[in-house]
Enzyme design. Sequence first.
Site, PDB file in Angstrom:
ATOM      1  N   ASN A  95     124.862   0.544   8.383  1.00 15.79           N
ATOM      2  CA  ASN A  95     124.344   0.718   7.029  1.00 15.79           C
ATOM      3  C   ASN A  95     125.337   0.294   5.949  1.00 15.79           C
ATOM      4  O   ASN A  95     125.174   0.625   4.784  1.00 15.79           O
ATOM      5  CB  ASN A  95     123.910   2.169   6.810  1.00 15.79           C
ATOM      6  N   ASP A 110     123.304   9.219   6.411  1.00 17.64           N
ATOM      7  CA  ASP A 110     123.273   8.319   7.566  1.00 17.64           C
ATOM      8  C   ASP A 110     124.246   7.160   7.371  1.00 17.64           C
ATOM      9  O   ASP A 110     123.942   6.020   7.697  1.00 17.64           O
ATOM     10  CB  ASP A 110     121.851   7.809   7.817  1.00 17.64           C
ATOM     11  N   LYS A 120     126.924   4.831   8.432  1.00 13.52           N
ATOM     12  CA  LYS A 120     127.397   4.318   9.724  1.00 13.52           C
ATOM     13  C   LYS A 120     127.620   2.826   9.538  1.00 13.52           C
ATOM     14  O   LYS A 120     127.164   2.246   8.542  1.00 13.52           O
ATOM     15  CB  LYS A 120     126.377   4.601  10.833  1.00 13.52           C
TER      16      LYS A 120
END
Length: 157
Positions: A24, A19, A21
């Site tokens: 993050n 995840d 992105k």
Amino acid sequence: YDEGAGLEIIHDNHIIHRDLKPENILLVGSGDELVLKIADFSLSRKLVPGKYLETVCGSPFYMAPEVLQFQSYNEKADMWSVGAILFELLHGYPPFRGTNNVQVLRNIKSSASLPFSRRILQQSHPDCIDVCSRLLSVNPVTRLSFNEFYKHKFLRM
């Protein structure tokens, strides 16, 4: 810290974040002491080298096409995400958009080339365009691995 330390630790420990992105990636510190940190490991998994995962998870704009197609995938799915983040840093928006996973995948598959704007192509260093293009290779076999990315001349500038 150097620019790849977080990814290097993940890679060396055979972890897929799944995840990556912009939300993050945290920027910590001030002035010349800025450090990028990777956050939110809730979807991360340990991956035995040579094996693959199959769970579809992550944020569609940053998910590799093999994940969107319900195919098995490895750590190169994270490298697609790195390419999508770099593209977004250059343009202000992700490379492939849509209102759902199916539309994002359709936009990836229907694109004959990466949607770099003419302005970005003219103003960005060729090594930047090269690393981004090679990270966003639809075929994970030809996509840059972490080590290829880390050694790319764009990061050595």
